[in-house]
Design an enzyme around this catalytic site. Sequence first.
Site, PDB file in Angstrom:
ATOM      1  N   ALA A  55       1.169  -1.340   0.190  1.00 50.26           N
ATOM      2  CA  ALA A  55      -0.133   0.211  -0.152  1.00 50.26           C
ATOM      3  C   ALA A  55       1.054   1.646  -0.033  1.00 50.26           C
ATOM      4  O   ALA A  55       0.445   2.531  -0.601  1.00 50.26           O
ATOM      5  CB  ALA A  55      -0.882   0.018   1.076  1.00 50.26           C
ATOM      6  N   VAL A  58       2.440   2.012  -3.377  1.00 48.66           N
ATOM      7  CA  VAL A  58       1.372   2.144  -4.597  1.00 48.66           C
ATOM      8  C   VAL A  58       0.784   3.791  -3.960  1.00 48.66           C
ATOM      9  O   VAL A  58       0.570   4.819  -5.558  1.00 48.66           O
ATOM     10  CB  VAL A  58      -0.387   1.622  -4.098  1.00 48.66           C
ATOM     11  CG1 VAL A  58      -1.274   1.935  -4.656  1.00 48.66           C
ATOM     12  CG2 VAL A  58       0.090   0.380  -4.806  1.00 48.66           C
ATOM     13  N   GLU A  59       0.865   4.056  -3.044  1.00 44.78           N
ATOM     14  CA  GLU A  59       0.596   5.930  -2.316  1.00 44.78           C
ATOM     15  C   GLU A  59       1.892   7.321  -2.785  1.00 44.78           C
ATOM     16  O   GLU A  59       1.969   7.864  -3.323  1.00 44.78           O
ATOM     17  CB  GLU A  59       0.434   5.511  -1.290  1.00 44.78           C
ATOM     18  CG  GLU A  59       0.348   7.308  -0.851  1.00 44.78           C
ATOM     19  CD  GLU A  59      -0.952   7.365   0.429  1.00 44.78           C
ATOM     20  OE1 GLU A  59      -1.737   8.656   0.655  1.00 44.78           O
ATOM     21  OE2 GLU A  59      -2.180   6.342   0.452  1.00 44.78           O
ATOM     22  N   THR A  60       2.851   5.542  -2.707  1.00 45.64           N
ATOM     23  CA  THR A  60       4.338   7.214  -2.896  1.00 45.64           C
ATOM     24  C   THR A  60       4.332   6.858  -4.304  1.00 45.64           C
ATOM     25  O   THR A  60       4.502   7.906  -4.981  1.00 45.64           O
ATOM     26  CB  THR A  60       6.035   6.367  -2.429  1.00 45.64           C
ATOM     27  OG1 THR A  60       5.324   6.024  -1.290  1.00 45.64           O
ATOM     28  CG2 THR A  60       6.783   6.870  -3.028  1.00 45.64           C
ATOM     29  N   SER A  63       1.582   8.923  -5.735  1.00 43.11           N
ATOM     30  CA  SER A  63       1.352  10.262  -4.814  1.00 43.11           C
ATOM     31  C   SER A  63       2.792  11.250  -5.819  1.00 43.11           C
ATOM     32  O   SER A  63       2.387  12.417  -6.482  1.00 43.11           O
ATOM     33  CB  SER A  63       1.525  10.169  -3.918  1.00 43.11           C
ATOM     34  OG  SER A  63       0.827  10.149  -2.958  1.00 43.11           O
TER      35      SER A  63
END
Length: 135
Positions: A55, A58-60, A63
Amino acid sequence: MHGDALPGWTGDLDSALDQKLGIELVEVGADRVVGRMPVVGNTQPLGLLHGGANAVLVETLGSIGATAHARSRGMVAVGLELNITHLGAARSGWVTGVAVAVRLGGTVASYQVEITDEDGRTTATGRLTCLLRPA
């Protein structure tokens, strides 16, 4: 977290969590971001890559892509929604995430991310949607 061929501003996005997980950026652009992360040091008790580490990857990546898009408009990106589906287990080596823009709008940027192991097997997929707002 980043190599010499990446935009200099990516160094400003280097977080303590990304460092702790060993995330490395490979390619950065508004349309596509590629990064990788070691499995060792990021496992859960069964020896599998931790779902939370997936997760974070994915967020890194999403973003950073959203930030690349937002910067071109004098804006910043903040996360709105993250989802992830775990499809397979990684026990060793590195996983690579490829974030591809689904929508690059004036107020929203959304990325689909596929995470694969060193054998090219998809281990997880995710989506990150970011709000673009004035800097």
